[in-house]
Design a protein around this motif. Sequence first.
Motif, PDB file in Angstrom:
ATOM      1  N   MET A 246      89.775 120.223 108.390  1.00  0.00           N
ATOM      2  CA  MET A 246      89.313 120.705 107.095  1.00  0.00           C
ATOM      3  C   MET A 246      90.392 121.511 106.371  1.00  0.00           C
ATOM      4  N   GLY A 247      91.333 122.042 107.135  1.00  0.00           N
ATOM      5  CA  GLY A 247      92.398 122.824 106.501  1.00  0.00           C
ATOM      6  C   GLY A 247      93.401 123.280 107.534  1.00  0.00           C
ATOM      7  N   ALA A 248      94.614 123.519 107.089  1.00  0.00           N
ATOM      8  CA  ALA A 248      95.660 123.996 107.996  1.00  0.00           C
ATOM      9  C   ALA A 248      96.769 124.643 107.175  1.00  0.00           C
ATOM     10  N   ASN A 249      97.400 125.616 107.773  1.00  0.00           N
ATOM     11  CA  ASN A 249      98.545 126.236 107.099  1.00  0.00           C
ATOM     12  C   ASN A 249      99.825 126.008 107.916  1.00  0.00           C
ATOM     13  N   ALA A 250      99.765 125.016 108.783  1.00  0.00           N
ATOM     14  CA  ALA A 250     100.816 124.850 109.783  1.00  0.00           C
ATOM     15  C   ALA A 250     102.166 124.466 109.166  1.00  0.00           C
ATOM     16  N   ILE A 251     103.223 125.008 109.758  1.00  0.00           N
ATOM     17  CA  ILE A 251     104.567 124.588 109.377  1.00  0.00           C
ATOM     18  C   ILE A 251     105.168 123.826 110.553  1.00  0.00           C
ATOM     19  N   PHE A 252     105.999 122.847 110.245  1.00  0.00           N
ATOM     20  CA  PHE A 252     106.583 122.006 111.280  1.00  0.00           C
ATOM     21  C   PHE A 252     108.088 121.929 111.099  1.00  0.00           C
ATOM     22  N   TYR A 253     108.752 121.855 112.211  1.00  0.00           N
ATOM     23  CA  TYR A 253     110.203 121.745 112.160  1.00  0.00           C
ATOM     24  C   TYR A 253     110.582 120.328 111.746  1.00  0.00           C
ATOM     25  N   ASN A 254     111.437 120.238 110.744  1.00  0.00           N
ATOM     26  CA  ASN A 254     111.890 118.937 110.274  1.00  0.00           C
ATOM     27  C   ASN A 254     113.343 118.745 110.701  1.00  0.00           C
ATOM     28  N   PRO A 255     113.570 117.862 111.654  1.00  0.00           N
ATOM     29  CA  PRO A 255     114.939 117.710 112.185  1.00  0.00           C
ATOM     30  C   PRO A 255     115.942 117.239 111.138  1.00  0.00           C
ATOM     31  N   SER A 256     115.481 116.568 110.095  1.00  0.00           N
ATOM     32  CA  SER A 256     116.436 116.042 109.111  1.00  0.00           C
ATOM     33  C   SER A 256     116.990 117.138 108.209  1.00  0.00           C
ATOM     34  N   THR A 257     116.211 118.191 108.005  1.00  0.00           N
ATOM     35  CA  THR A 257     116.696 119.279 107.151  1.00  0.00           C
ATOM     36  C   THR A 257     117.044 120.528 107.952  1.00  0.00           C
ATOM     37  N   GLY A 258     116.582 120.592 109.207  1.00  0.00           N
ATOM     38  CA  GLY A 258     116.819 121.789 110.016  1.00  0.00           C
ATOM     39  C   GLY A 258     115.973 122.957 109.558  1.00  0.00           C
ATOM     40  N   LEU A 259     114.846 122.666 108.904  1.00  0.00           N
ATOM     41  CA  LEU A 259     113.999 123.735 108.371  1.00  0.00           C
ATOM     42  C   LEU A 259     112.558 123.541 108.824  1.00  0.00           C
ATOM     43  N   TYR A 260     111.803 124.638 108.758  1.00  0.00           N
ATOM     44  CA  TYR A 260     110.364 124.550 108.982  1.00  0.00           C
ATOM     45  C   TYR A 260     109.683 124.375 107.631  1.00  0.00           C
ATOM     46  N   LEU A 261     108.829 123.373 107.524  1.00  0.00           N
ATOM     47  CA  LEU A 261     108.156 123.091 106.260  1.00  0.00           C
ATOM     48  C   LEU A 261     106.654 123.050 106.482  1.00  0.00           C
ATOM     49  N   LYS A 262     105.937 123.481 105.460  1.00  0.00           N
ATOM     50  CA  LYS A 262     104.484 123.334 105.516  1.00  0.00           C
ATOM     51  C   LYS A 262     104.125 121.986 104.900  1.00  0.00           C
ATOM     52  N   ASN A 263     103.448 121.184 105.663  1.00  0.00           N
ATOM     53  CA  ASN A 263     103.059 119.886 105.137  1.00  0.00           C
ATOM     54  C   ASN A 263     101.873 119.348 105.921  1.00  0.00           C
ATOM     55  N   GLU A 264     100.704 119.343 105.268  1.00  0.00           N
ATOM     56  CA  GLU A 264      99.487 118.862 105.937  1.00  0.00           C
ATOM     57  C   GLU A 264      99.500 117.358 106.120  1.00  0.00           C
ATOM     58  N   ASN A 265     100.362 116.693 105.354  1.00  0.00           N
ATOM     59  CA  ASN A 265     100.323 115.227 105.391  1.00  0.00           C
ATOM     60  C   ASN A 265     100.841 114.648 106.698  1.00  0.00           C
ATOM     61  N   VAL A 266     101.553 115.452 107.490  1.00  0.00           N
ATOM     62  CA  VAL A 266     102.040 114.921 108.763  1.00  0.00           C
ATOM     63  C   VAL A 266     100.975 115.035 109.855  1.00  0.00           C
ATOM     64  N   LEU A 267      99.833 115.647 109.522  1.00  0.00           N
ATOM     65  CA  LEU A 267      98.799 115.837 110.538  1.00  0.00           C
ATOM     66  C   LEU A 267      97.819 114.670 110.546  1.00  0.00           C
ATOM     67  N   ASN A 268      97.405 114.275 111.728  1.00  0.00           N
ATOM     68  CA  ASN A 268      96.314 113.305 111.849  1.00  0.00           C
ATOM     69  C   ASN A 268      95.023 114.049 111.580  1.00  0.00           C
ATOM     70  N   LYS A 269      94.364 113.701 110.497  1.00  0.00           N
ATOM     71  CA  LYS A 269      93.215 114.510 110.082  1.00  0.00           C
ATOM     72  C   LYS A 269      91.961 114.217 110.906  1.00  0.00           C
ATOM     73  N   THR A 270      91.882 113.046 111.473  1.00  0.00           N
ATOM     74  CA  THR A 270      90.737 112.741 112.336  1.00  0.00           C
ATOM     75  C   THR A 270      91.195 112.788 113.788  1.00  0.00           C
ATOM     76  N   GLN A 271      90.499 113.559 114.574  1.00  0.00           N
ATOM     77  CA  GLN A 271      90.898 113.764 115.964  1.00  0.00           C
ATOM     78  C   GLN A 271      89.752 113.374 116.909  1.00  0.00           C
ATOM     79  N   PHE A 272      90.119 112.804 118.033  1.00  0.00           N
ATOM     80  CA  PHE A 272      89.150 112.526 119.094  1.00  0.00           C
ATOM     81  C   PHE A 272      89.549 113.356 120.301  1.00  0.00           C
ATOM     82  N   ASN A 273      88.586 113.974 120.911  1.00  0.00           N
ATOM     83  CA  ASN A 273      88.927 114.742 122.112  1.00  0.00           C
ATOM     84  C   ASN A 273      87.823 114.636 123.155  1.00  0.00           C
ATOM     85  N   ILE A 274      88.201 114.960 124.372  1.00  0.00           N
ATOM     86  CA  ILE A 274      87.235 114.950 125.470  1.00  0.00           C
ATOM     87  C   ILE A 274      87.111 116.364 126.007  1.00  0.00           C
TER      88      ILE A 274
END
Lengths: 448, 187
Positions: A367-395
């Motif tokens: 439903m929401g996230a503020n996560a930042i991820f390391y981007n190896p191509s730029t060497g920076l941490y970026l906030k980007n929700e689009n890299v997240l799988n929004k539907t998750q299955f778990n056991i």
Amino acid sequence: MYDPRFEKAVQHKMEELEIRPSESVWVNIEKTVSAERRRRGAPFFWRLFIATMLVGGVVTGYYFGEKAGRRSVAPATARAWTAGGAKASASDPSGPPETRNKQVEVSKTPAAASAASKKKYTRTTTSDDSVIHATIVSKQTAEERFADEAKTSSDEAKTSVTGNSRIGAYLYTPGLEEQRYGVRVQGASLKTNKNMVSLNTLSQVRRPWEAGFVAGGGFDRLNRLDGGQAGNAASYTASSFYGLTRAATKTDISDVRPGASFYAGIYLQKQVSNRWTFHTGLDLHYYSTSVSIGQQLNVIASPAASLLNQTALAAAPAPLVFTVGDLQNYVNRYYLLELPVSMQYRINRSKLLPLFVEGGAAVSRLMGANAIFYNPSTGLYLKNENVLNKTQFNISSALLVGLPFHGIRIQAGPEVQYGLTPLINGQGLGDQHFFYAGVRLVVLPGRK
Amino acid sequence: MDHHQLVRDCLRGDGTAQRQLYEQFAGAMLGVCYRYTKSLVDAEDVLQEGFIMVYKNLHQFNFAGELGGWIRRIMVNTAINYLKKNSRYQTDLLYTDGVLHPVSDDDPEVSLSTKELAELIRQLPAGYQTIFNLHAVEGYSHVEIGKILGIKEGTSRSQYARARSLLISWINRFEAANKNETTYVRP
């Protein structure tokens, strides 16, 4: 002094300047505006969700409790019709005073109730020589059922059941009516000298849906499913990073550290057999992890510099961009709406301390996230929700112990959960999966 | 459709109205953004951010003035913020307090086309370019420019005088080159 005619001429000419923008500009604007609209709607959604959970839980809990309560007194309150058409209410206080008062035995304490249960019957004589047969069979000795004739008033029948129900407050007795009250009224017959009346109640065991609340808390961490993939991701990240910066060391790239996690929601269960129970519900699960980062950059990264999602990054007016380093700690927060389904097995038959083992699966939606991820191509941490799988299955799996508390059934115990879906859908970032471990608490409101 | 109705439809979240508003003003506003930046890509970035701000703050538009003027002010503010944030413009935006430069009495005839004049303005150093645009085109006073850019009023005057002088010299060269029918060489 200078003549402003030059400025006027420039102004006049510049007002005529018009350039047609490319179509991508409107596409990005539209995307951002609609995302903004959704974001504005989010607080309303959360409020609605919490309110629905609370109201839904209370109403369904009350509904099921009320229904069960009605069933529990059904044998005593059921109206019996005599063959001659005379109506006799088993719990009718307006009956003959002799009938109401001549109670041989009234169980008022749990001990007394227990004794009454063991005795299996009570006896009294009515003034009009009518004989009322009541057969009360102990649940514990169900296989040794016997029918015993007892002269008792209809009020006593009710008292007997009510008295035994007090045992339930001190025992963990989930699900079935007979388990809750310790005894089950299988049948009752009212017999008079001239007329014969039969009550057929509770001939079939019913297992209704029950509602309650569930909550839990613990910690979570991001695990990598495959060791090889994790190694590749790490080396890919490191080589890209060194290639770009030429100055950093591997320790600059922070580990993703575990964080606090908790959830709450509504809980529905249906007993399918004496030992198996089906569970479902809806809950909101909060996960968090933390990373060490450097300083925030005030520049707007060029869309072309991002491998993540160029359109989305370009549309963001002030993206969160951080350098690597350990100047500060950043907490990545994720909010997921979960729909769990599980089966619970009762390990023992103890009413004082029953044990349950549970296994199940859940589908959840980010439903929401503020996560930042390391981007190896730029060497920076970026906030980007689009890299997240929004539907998750778990056991998940849990070991629970039943804790009775004055009619409220509580289950508590440790549980673990593992995300089958990778958290990140980007390439070169590794298959990161959520792992959650914590304590679970289920509360099922008691029946009236 | 008048602007009042258009704004109301946009506030209701009507996508068609939002697109219509964009279509109506995007061309002129990109012209504004173009004057403040050094490339069309940057200008489009500013336009994009500016329109997002417009839609976000449309409820604050009180219909007192022209909708176009209100959007234009947002675009100018967005452009200045963009220049401040973007590292490519930061070095050029370092305004130094120099000796007050007198404004020249030159008042050339501006026979250049709109596009040619815009290109010459964009050739100015970013600091000059911003102050020239704010004062000569938008009509801000030097006091207002000082507040917007966080500089002294005198600095704004001085920078403007230099920018104007430089631009006029380029215009003269450009027009001389056109008269002599020689190829124009960019300054």
